[in-house]
Design an enzyme around this catalytic site. Structure first.
Site, PDB file in Angstrom:
ATOM      1  N   HIS B 142      10.065  -7.439   4.834  1.00 21.99           N
ATOM      2  CA  HIS B 142       9.504  -8.628   4.207  1.00 21.99           C
ATOM      3  C   HIS B 142       9.073  -9.557   5.337  1.00 21.99           C
ATOM      4  O   HIS B 142       9.205  -9.212   6.508  1.00 21.99           O
ATOM      5  CB  HIS B 142      10.561  -9.244   3.283  1.00 21.99           C
ATOM      6  CG  HIS B 142      10.072 -10.387   2.436  1.00 21.99           C
ATOM      7  ND1 HIS B 142       8.862 -10.371   1.804  1.00 21.99           N
ATOM      8  CD2 HIS B 142      10.639 -11.604   2.134  1.00 21.99           C
ATOM      9  CE1 HIS B 142       8.711 -11.509   1.138  1.00 21.99           C
ATOM     10  NE2 HIS B 142       9.776 -12.272   1.332  1.00 21.99           N
ATOM     11  N   ASP B 164      12.502  -9.541  -2.578  1.00 21.55           N
ATOM     12  CA  ASP B 164      11.114  -9.589  -2.107  1.00 21.55           C
ATOM     13  C   ASP B 164      10.919  -8.486  -1.076  1.00 21.55           C
ATOM     14  O   ASP B 164      11.720  -8.356  -0.159  1.00 21.55           O
ATOM     15  CB  ASP B 164      10.813 -10.929  -1.418  1.00 21.55           C
ATOM     16  CG  ASP B 164      10.829 -12.088  -2.377  1.00 21.55           C
ATOM     17  OD1 ASP B 164      11.243 -11.900  -3.531  1.00 21.55           O
ATOM     18  OD2 ASP B 164      10.437 -13.187  -1.951  1.00 21.55           O
ATOM     19  N   ASP B 196      10.086  -6.760  -7.460  1.00 16.05           N
ATOM     20  CA  ASP B 196       9.131  -7.799  -7.029  1.00 16.05           C
ATOM     21  C   ASP B 196       7.754  -7.489  -7.621  1.00 16.05           C
ATOM     22  O   ASP B 196       7.192  -6.430  -7.363  1.00 16.05           O
ATOM     23  CB  ASP B 196       9.082  -7.754  -5.496  1.00 16.05           C
ATOM     24  CG  ASP B 196       8.127  -8.782  -4.875  1.00 16.05           C
ATOM     25  OD1 ASP B 196       7.437  -9.494  -5.621  1.00 16.05           O
ATOM     26  OD2 ASP B 196       8.096  -8.859  -3.632  1.00 16.05           O
ATOM     27  N   HIS B 370       4.486  -9.308   0.306  1.00 15.30           N
ATOM     28  CA  HIS B 370       4.869  -8.670  -0.956  1.00 15.30           C
ATOM     29  C   HIS B 370       4.103  -7.364  -1.179  1.00 15.30           C
ATOM     30  O   HIS B 370       2.971  -7.204  -0.735  1.00 15.30           O
ATOM     31  CB  HIS B 370       4.616  -9.621  -2.126  1.00 15.30           C
ATOM     32  CG  HIS B 370       5.466 -10.843  -2.078  1.00 15.30           C
ATOM     33  ND1 HIS B 370       6.737 -10.897  -2.585  1.00 15.30           N
ATOM     34  CD2 HIS B 370       5.231 -12.061  -1.538  1.00 15.30           C
ATOM     35  CE1 HIS B 370       7.255 -12.102  -2.382  1.00 15.30           C
ATOM     36  NE2 HIS B 370       6.357 -12.821  -1.741  1.00 15.30           N
TER      37      HIS B 370
END
Lengths: 558, 558
Positions: B142, B164, B196, B370
């Site tokens: 991430h 995430d 996510d 993302h």
């Protein structure tokens, strides 16, 4: 060029430079002034409560008798929206193409009809004499039909303003941008080019509006239920393409939203929008009784505007049209910067209902109406101007345009980066800045034009953040001083008061303290007492809450 | 699975569903509750004056004794920013990786230090017993180091929450996402995947953070003056890459902005940010005396926040650092929806000064943190869950995720689209919605937590639009009724009053009319009189101005 008395041509942007919106350009040579456009701008977030922003035209009002005419490039709000406020003050002849003037007149008639004798329909290619200027419109392609730029033949040379444009080689209405004319003028010699710089940061070229038609058609064919398409009301080309596609697949069309209805009606009336079949349009009252798969709804609300038709449909508060699960909603526009959140909200509401939502990300259902870098280069190369003046852009876009100019060999001195009220003085071999003129923004709030200024807006900002606290007390006018009634505390927008008894008690004590300190003086100074109450209570509330409501002390004395 | 008493696992999102922000997930099985994350959300525009929004945790407060622990996925504000408000009310053990807890503790220490005995550093891959649950963290990639997702082994099966993530095959710190573990769990059988869904509308895959490093390096090499790079403070990977590039080309580094300094200090301290040379960091007090071409400034303000360091530099109101013509400003972030205008303003200010501005449009100086569609598909394929629950997304993102699920063969009943407070009940072969729990938003304004609600906000909205008008009058308490003093009119944020004498006179007459109509009655009804004054004056002002200021009648009686 006729260089009598070495007079200079002044180019003065009163709107549309250093900003996107409220375009207004002034050209001035001795006793002749010509104005181009008179637009509005939608207010920034911090202009609380303001409905519209128009250019400050003090300079034009002061020089009204020298103005020979106002020429309009096209019918978008940022070019014509200010005219209902500007024209009544100037009472000057206006010129524009047929559709543009049709849209202007629809707008003027809502407020004050403008004398017909002052309204002149022009044709591209026919020069018009306006004082010393010979003004000639030339066709450009843009996201509305009948858009033009202007050439001004002046005593010091020819100046060209593109207006808003893109170079669309396959325009929907068949009217190409008049590149030949630009090239011919370039051969003769052009002193300066004022050019749309909106997309100067974007490489390559924009995509033709025609592509949107193809993509819309593909989506329409896939739709199971109602199709609802939101776009700018003024994008007549896109509306034409949607109507054609709907007609081909056997759907009727309902137009909703006031501005959409206005533009569609004016465009049909003047022949700019062509209906492929009779009776293809149906009124919104009939939508409820139609089979959804036989229907296309054209609507406003592509920007998520709270009162627009699509927004009301999405929140189920439109009187006649409901979005149903399985309907397809095509967002045939991109959010203008600042509107992303509102648009996102509408999209979320639509998904919540169970509609399918088609956005630009899923296929070319929107293209820009403004020229990208390579198109700007084309226009510069064709017109070969001595000087460049980027217009229609924020500073970043002007800077982007300057880079394009530099890439074509222009030096910084040949490119004028203007601000509102800048006076660019042009002689056949020189461009320099002269004395600035009065310029800026006039705010429109309700019926008020210009009565909301800096102080009122500052107050609204404070009220918006932390609300208002009114302190009321009645005191004896003369000795022995005492508090006859109060102090009472009224607040709005500050805190949920029922849970704040201790805070109110503390506030009252604080006010009593301020009053009693004044009582100790020989004579009460009412002004000082008010400001003491304000300062002391403000400090108290900040310590307790970290908020700064507006404090209004109201003191009565008997 | 142990199916005693046929109990079900409940998954309850108290934040982060139907919205981006304030993530908080609750897992509940009989007497065991486990919580994941406790984030904040930044307020929407219409939440005037609100500083932060946190989840309503009434449900957790009521069930406090059953909570076995709070597990944190990573150190972003939308996952940890609510903890200073939430943890003091719950006093429960918290778990997270080292950097995450370092950032949490820095945050908690600003308000209330949290007991060390409740803070547990965990390692990915080490299962932790929390009531009936066996909780195990697994590494994800991430835009911040040390990010994890969680697996919960429950009596009804295994549930995985990704947190995430993106699938970055070339992470800056060398720690890969643990795809092997996900695959192994997939082989064993996974009951449900919470995933996510932020980028579920975006096709393809996200680009590796490593690319940003290459692009930054290229820009840095071209820079003539100072380099100023704005990014999210928490993007430690990007900061590491900027530091490395600056070091290689012989520039010193100055870190400015409170949150940037906090994150950089914590990251250096815990070994997550590595300085390639000693003394490469310099304090901002030394920036003035350095040669600009020897300097990189890392700063907050990538979102145009009015008080952030870059914004102050751009408006020349930063105490120590000036942007100069020729400086290069790299905006290594994209505006969060809603911030586009503020960011645009900063960029315009920078161009005005004469700086070069590098944005994402000019090269890959930002990539998303993302997962795009193909990465989401990968995680679904690896874990092979029976049920899907999109998390971390607005409705449009949840709908996008559902489409992805459908494309992989899941039917609608296998995909739960949740709202705040939804209770998703899972048994080994069933997923259904149970009874909802109390959920929503708590607003933080200054020191107040939850004391600004609907009414206060409505008032602020009215005040923001058209200001406030206070009407003051003193009346005799008993017969004969007369006006002892006033009416006086005080307004703020309504109109520039000096130009509105006639309006004020009219308003006073209107108020006198309302009062005198009451005098005709046997007994004055004070409540009715106030509301009559309000209604009548409101109507009068609307007719004259098309504005609706808030009207506050203040009546004293003697």
């Amino acid at each position: 060029m006729h260089n009598k008395r070495a007079s200079k041509l002044s180019v003065i942007p009163l709107g549309g430079t250093g900003e996107i919106g409220k375009n207004l350009l002034v050209f001035e040579y001795e006793d002749s002034i010509v104005v181009i456009d008179g637009g509005v701008k939608f207010p920034e977030d911090e202009l609380l409560g303001i409905d519209l922003v128009i250019p400050d035209i003090t300079y034009l009002e002061k020089n009204r008798e020298r103005i020979k005419g106002l020429f309009i490039t096209h019918g978008h709000e940022d070019h014509i929206g200010g005219l209902p406020f500007i024209l009544p003050k100037l009472n000057i002849p206006i010129y524009g193409t047929r559709l543009t003037l049709g849209l202007v007149q629809a707008k003027l008639q809502e407020k004050n009809p403008y004398p017909e004798s002052l309204v002149h329909v022009i044709e591209p290619g026919e020069p018009i004499r306006a004082g010393v200027f010979e003004v000639e419109a030339f066709r450009v392609t843009h996201s509305i039909p009948d858009a033009v730029g202007y050439s001004l033949l002046t005593p010091v040379g020819r100046v060209i303003y593109t207006g808003d444009f893109k170079v669309d080689y396959t325009p929907i209405d068949g009217y190409n941008m008049d590149l030949g004319k630009l090239a011919a003028w370039g051969q003769e010699g052009v002193l300066a080019l004022l050019c749309d710089s909106t997309n100067s940061e974007r490489p390559g070229v924009t995509i033709s509006e025609k592509i949107v038609g193809k993509v819309l058609r593909e989506w329409f064919e896939r739709a199971q239920g109602k199709i609802i398409m939101a776009s700018f009301a003024s994008n007549v080309h896109r509306i034409q393409q949607a109507i054609n596609a709907a007609s081909d697949i056997g759907r009727k069309i309902c137009v909703v939203g006031r501005s959409m209805e206005n533009v569609v009606n004016t465009s049909i009336e003047l022949g700019y929008l062509k209906l492929p079949q009779e009776n293809i349009l149906i009124p919104s009252s009939e939508v409820g009784s139609m089979q959804p798969e036989k229907l296309l709804v054209l609507t406003t609300g592509s920007q998520g505007e709270p009162l627009a038709a699509l927004t009301r449909m999405a929140t189920r508060s439109h009187r006649q049209i409901n979005v149903m699960p399985g309907d397809m909603v095509v967002m045939a526009a991109t959010p203008i910067p600042g509107n992303e959140k509102l648009v996102g909200k509408t999209i979320n509401h639509l998904y919540q209902i169970g509609a399918e939502v088609v956005t630009k990300e899923m296929g070319q259902v929107h293209v820009s109406g403004h020229a990208n870098q390579e198109e700007i280069k084309l226009v510069i190369r064709l017109t070969q101007p001595r000087f460049l003046i980027p217009h229609h852009g924020e500073i970043r876009h002007q800077a982007g345009f300057r880079k394009i100019g530099q890439s074509l060999g222009y030096v910084d001195e040949d490119i004028a980066i203007t601000q509102l009220g800048s006076r660019v003085e042009l002689s056949p071999d020189r461009m320099e800045f002269g004395e600035r003129v009065e310029a800026g923004s006039v705010y429109i709030d309700g019926l008020g034009v210009g009565d909301v200024g800096y102080i009122v807006l500052k107050d609204r900002q404070q009220l918006a953040q932390d609300g208002v606290v009114v302190v009321v007390a009645a005191l004896s006018k003369s000795k022995p001083y005492k508090i006859l009634s109060g102090p009472d505390i009224i607040s709005r927008g500050f805190t949920f008061m029922k849970e704040a008894d201790a805070l109110i008690d503390g506030a009252k004590k604080d006010v009593i303290g301020s009053i009693e300190r004044q009582f100790e003086k020989d004579q009460i100074e009412w002004g000082a007492l008010k400001s003491n109450i304000r300062d002391s209570l403000s400090k108290y509330l900040w310590e307790k809450t970290r908020r700064r409501p507006m404090i209004l002390p109201v003191l009565l004395h008997y």
